[in-house]
Design an enzyme around this catalytic site. Sequence first.
Site, PDB file in Angstrom:
ATOM      1  N   HIS A  19       0.842  -1.204   0.000  1.00 44.63           N
ATOM      2  CA  HIS A  19       0.000   0.000   0.000  1.00 44.63           C
ATOM      3  C   HIS A  19       0.875   1.251   0.000  1.00 44.63           C
ATOM      4  CE1 HIS A  19      -3.141  -2.631   2.200  1.00 44.63           C
ATOM      5  NE2 HIS A  19      -3.543  -2.496   0.939  1.00 44.63           N
ATOM      6  N   LYS A  43     -15.847  -7.674   5.399  1.00 44.32           N
ATOM      7  CA  LYS A  43     -14.757  -8.068   6.310  1.00 44.32           C
ATOM      8  C   LYS A  43     -14.987  -7.507   7.706  1.00 44.32           C
ATOM      9  CE  LYS A  43     -11.174  -7.923   2.716  1.00 44.32           C
ATOM     10  NZ  LYS A  43      -9.958  -7.231   2.292  1.00 44.32           N
ATOM     11  N   ARG A  93      -1.865  -6.540  -8.055  1.00 44.14           N
ATOM     12  CA  ARG A  93      -0.776  -7.476  -7.794  1.00 44.14           C
ATOM     13  C   ARG A  93      -0.682  -8.586  -8.827  1.00 44.14           C
ATOM     14  NH1 ARG A  93      -2.793  -8.978  -1.961  1.00 44.14           N
ATOM     15  NH2 ARG A  93      -4.623  -9.034  -3.285  1.00 44.14           N
ATOM     16  N   SER A 131      -3.166  -7.963   3.115  1.00 39.74           N
ATOM     17  CA  SER A 131      -3.480  -7.673   4.519  1.00 39.74           C
ATOM     18  C   SER A 131      -3.945  -8.923   5.254  1.00 39.74           C
ATOM     19  CB  SER A 131      -4.551  -6.586   4.609  1.00 39.74           C
ATOM     20  OG  SER A 131      -4.059  -5.359   4.137  1.00 39.74           O
TER      21      SER A 131
END
Length: 164
Positions: A19, A43, A93, A131
């Site tokens: 990040h 989440k 990514r 994360s």
Amino acid sequence: MDKKIALFPGSFDPFTNGHLNTVERASVLFDEVIVGVFTNTTKKSFFSADEKKQLIEESIEHLANVKVVIKSEDLTVNIAKELDAHFLIRGVRNNLDYEYEKNIASMNRQMDKEIDTVFLLADEEFSNVSSSMIKEIASFQGDVSKFVPEQVNQALLKRYSKKG
């Protein structure tokens, strides 16, 4: 559109070196970058929004044109408009990220033609960092110091030492 303002939205739970790399790179491309700490309804948050904001601010203090805001309960395009941001920053990514982000970018563009999404490909060293993996490793007292800024590492160590 005088000033080029970009919004980098995310849950950032926790904020990783990937990040940070994305924010640093975006800060060179735009006049102002706003890191938006958003609520991900799918989440359960590990850090509170205020904790995330503080950790990100400490991690980006070397970047004069970057600030952090907390936003929740609204669409990203609405928040971007409110912040006068015409660009959304997304780190990508891999192919899975790209496909997922491409669909979101398309929906955002259909909702507001003035919003463009800019994809920044992750540097190779960050392409496998997420994360959720950071939290998993840290929960078993694994060393995540090379994946997160120092402030985040300390916060993870403190939080998980209380749980043990």
